[in-house]
Scaffold this motif. Structure first.
Motif, PDB file in Angstrom:
ATOM      1  N   VAL A  70       0.899  -1.456  -0.025  1.00  0.00           N
ATOM      2  CA  VAL A  70      -0.127  -0.118   0.046  1.00  0.00           C
ATOM      3  C   VAL A  70       1.274   1.227  -0.021  1.00  0.00           C
ATOM      4  N   GLN A  71       0.981   1.979  -1.348  1.00  0.00           N
ATOM      5  CA  GLN A  71       1.893   3.047  -1.125  1.00  0.00           C
ATOM      6  C   GLN A  71       0.968   4.032  -1.629  1.00  0.00           C
ATOM      7  N   LEU A  72       1.395   4.885  -1.353  1.00  0.00           N
ATOM      8  CA  LEU A  72       0.953   6.983  -1.854  1.00  0.00           C
ATOM      9  C   LEU A  72       2.145   7.583  -2.596  1.00  0.00           C
ATOM     10  N   TRP A  73       1.902   8.069  -3.546  1.00  0.00           N
ATOM     11  CA  TRP A  73       2.747   8.788  -4.954  1.00  0.00           C
ATOM     12  C   TRP A  73       2.876  10.074  -5.136  1.00  0.00           C
ATOM     13  N   GLU A  74       3.586  10.490  -5.290  1.00  0.00           N
ATOM     14  CA  GLU A  74       2.998  11.956  -5.373  1.00  0.00           C
ATOM     15  C   GLU A  74       3.674  12.240  -5.980  1.00  0.00           C
ATOM     16  N   LEU A  75       3.366  13.156  -7.581  1.00  0.00           N
ATOM     17  CA  LEU A  75       3.874  13.333  -9.029  1.00  0.00           C
ATOM     18  C   LEU A  75       4.613  14.572  -8.954  1.00  0.00           C
ATOM     19  N   PRO A  76       5.364  15.012  -9.077  1.00  0.00           N
ATOM     20  CA  PRO A  76       4.785  16.784  -9.738  1.00  0.00           C
ATOM     21  C   PRO A  76       4.386  16.993 -10.885  1.00  0.00           C
ATOM     22  N   PRO A  77       3.981  18.080 -11.183  1.00  0.00           N
ATOM     23  CA  PRO A  77       3.274  18.666 -12.132  1.00  0.00           C
ATOM     24  C   PRO A  77       4.169  18.231 -13.762  1.00  0.00           C
ATOM     25  N   GLY A  78       3.752  17.446 -14.671  1.00  0.00           N
ATOM     26  CA  GLY A  78       4.443  16.844 -15.692  1.00  0.00           C
ATOM     27  C   GLY A  78       5.707  15.842 -15.564  1.00  0.00           C
TER      28      GLY A  78
END
Length: 399
Positions: free
Chosen positions: A37-45
Motif C-alpha cells: 500500500v503506497q502513496l505516490w506524489e507526482l510533480p506536474p509533468g
C-alpha cells in the motif's frame, strides 16, 4: 500501529518516468496483508514510465487518484482521471501514469501477486452492498435497497400488482419498466422468484435483456441477507450463468405453500407438496375423517408427495420485526405497543390500515414467509421457482 503522513516517504525514479516521484510505503515489513500500500506524489509533468509485469513476475496494480488530475494508459486504452477515480492494471498489461495537471498528483497505489482464484468476500456486508450498487449501476437494473430493506428507500416503492401482471405478460420491456429504478425494499423474494420463472421460460434474446436485472436482484439479496435470500441468489446466478443448482427444480407456488393452513381448527399441522407438479395440499385434506372418502387426497404410497411438516406460525415475530424497521419513530412505537397482549393481531391490522402501511406490511410479511419456506424446501434438496402464477387481470391480492 500508526504511521504518520510523510514520516517514511522517499524520492524514487519508478520506471524511468519523467521526473522522480515521492513515495511512502505504508507499514512495510510490519503489515501481514499480501499487498503493498503506497502513496505516490507526482510533480506536474511527472510520470511513472511505461512498463508491464509479465507472467513470470506477476503483479496486479490498483491506482486510486486522491488529489489532482492524471492520464492512465493500460495497453491501448487511455483514461483521464480525477479524485476518486481508479484504474486496475492486470498482469501483463503495459501501463503508465502521468500527471496532467498544474499541481502535484497524489495517488494511492495497491499492488500484489494475484491469487489463482478470486477471493470470496461474500461473508462481508460491505461486499454484498458493493455488488448490489454495481449491479444497480448497470443498465436495466433495479435500485439497490438499504441494509434492512426498508420501504421507501431508493426509488419509488415497487408496485407488486403491476409486477405480477407484467411477469405474466408478453413484453419483457413491461416487466423491466416495473422493476427498473424501483425500490424493491422487502419484496426481493417475490421479485426474484418471478424473475427466475420468467427468465427460465424466456427466449435467448429476452434472457439477455433480463440478465442484468436477474443479477442485480441476486446482489441485493446478498446485501439484505434475510432467511432464504442466499438460496434464491444462488438460483438466480445459476440461471444467469446457464447452470443448474444442485438439487431439484420444482414449480412450487410459495404463496400457496405459505398460505396453506398449518395447525389450528382446520386439522393436522403441515402440508404435502407434490415434487413433480408443485401442487400443495394441506394435511387435513388427506384425512377422510375430515373431508370424507371421496374428497380426501390420497398421498399414501406415492413418492411424489412430500410432507413438509408445520412451517410454523411466525406472524407475531414478523409484526414485531416490521415495526422495528419503520423509519418513523411514532409509527414504530405505536405498532410495538399494539402487538402486546390479547388482541394484538386485530390491533396491528387496524393500525397499519390507519397509517396506510398495508401494502408495505403484506410485502414484508410475504417475503419473510417465502424465504423461510425456501429454507424448508432446501432441506429436501428442492429449489422452488415460478411461485407467482396469477394470470393478468385477476385480483392478485386479497387482504
Amino acid at each position: 500501529m500508526l504511521e504518520r503522513a510523510g514520516e517514511t516517504a522517499f524520492d524514487h525514479d519508478m520506471h524511468h518516468g519523467a521526473l522522480p516521484m515521492r513515495v511512502q510505503w505504508y507499514f512495510l515489513d510490519r503489515s501481514r496483508l499480501p499487498v503493498a500500500v503506497q502513496l505516490w506524489e507526482l510533480p506536474p509533468g511527472g510520470s511513472e514510465g511505461m512498463h508491464a509485469h509479465p507472467d513470470d513476475e506477476p503483479l496486479e496494480e490498483l491506482y486510486l487518484v486522491i488529489e489532482g488530475s492524471a492520464r492512465m494508459r493500460v495497453d491501448e486504452e487511455e483514461h483521464d482521471l480525477g479524485p476518486g477515480d481508479a484504474v486496475l492494471a492486470p498482469v501483463g498489461a503495459e501501463h503508465d501514469l502521468r500527471n496532467t495537471g498544474s499541481r502535484p498528483l497524489k495517488v494511492l497505489v495497491v499492488w500484489g501477486r494475484p491469487s489463482a482464484e478470486p477471493v470470496d468476500w461474500s461473508p462481508f456486508g460491505t461486499a454484498r452492498g458493493s455488488r448490489a450498487a454495481r449491479a444497480a449501476a448497470e443498465g436495466g437494473a433495479p435500485t439497490a435497497t438499504s441494509e434492512h430493506g426498508r420501504p421507501g428507500h431508493g426509488g419509488a416503492v415497487l408496485d407488486l400488482r403491476a409486477f405480477r401482471v407484467a411477469r405474466h405478460g408478453d413484453s419483457v420491456d413491461d416487466l423491466l419498466t416495473v422493476v427498473t429504478g424501483a425500490d424493491l425494499g422487502s419484496a426481493l423474494q417475490q421479485v426474484g422468484d418471478g424473475l427466475l420463472a420468467r427468465y427460465l421460460g424466456a427466449s435467448p434474446g429476452d434472457r439477455e435483456r433480463l440478465r442484468p436485472a436477474v443479477l442485480a436482484v441476486a446482489a441485493q439479496l446478498d446485501g439484505r441477507d434475510w432467511e432464504g435470500d442466499d438460496l434464491l441468489a444462488e438460483d438466480l446466478r445459476a440461471a444467469a450463468d446457464g447452470t443448474e443448482p444442485p438439487g431439484r427444480m420444482v414449480p412450487v407456488d410459495l404463496d400457496e405453500l405459505t398460505s396453506a393452513p398449518h395447525g389450528g381448527e382446520l386439522g393436522d399441522d403441515g402440508c404435502y407438496l407434490n415434487v413433480v407438479t408443485g401442487d400443495v395440499v394441506p394435511s387435513f385434506l388427506t384425512d377422510p375423517m375430515e373431508v370424507g372418502e371421496d374428497q380426501a387426497v390420497d398421498v399414501e404410497g406415492d413418492d411424489s408427495w412430500l410432507w413438509l411438516g408445520d412451517l410454523g406460525d411466525t406472524e407475531w415475530r414478523d409484526m414485531e420485526a416490521f415495526s422495528l424497521q419503520l423509519p418513523d419513530e411514532r409509527h414504530r412505537a405505536r405498532l410495538l405497543d399494539a402487538i402486546e397482549g390479547k388482541g394484538a393481531f386485530s390491533r396491528f391490522r387496524r393500525i397499519i390500515g390507519d397509517l396506510d402501511l398495508v401494502p408495505q406490511w403484506l410485502s414484508y410479511r410475504d417475503d419473510r414467509r417465502w424465504g423461510r419456506a425456501r429454507e424448508a424446501l432446501a432441506v429436501h434438496g428442492i429449489h422452488p421457482w415460478g411461485s407467482v402464477r396469477f394470470p393478468p387481470g385477476q385480483d392478485l391480492r386479497s387482504t
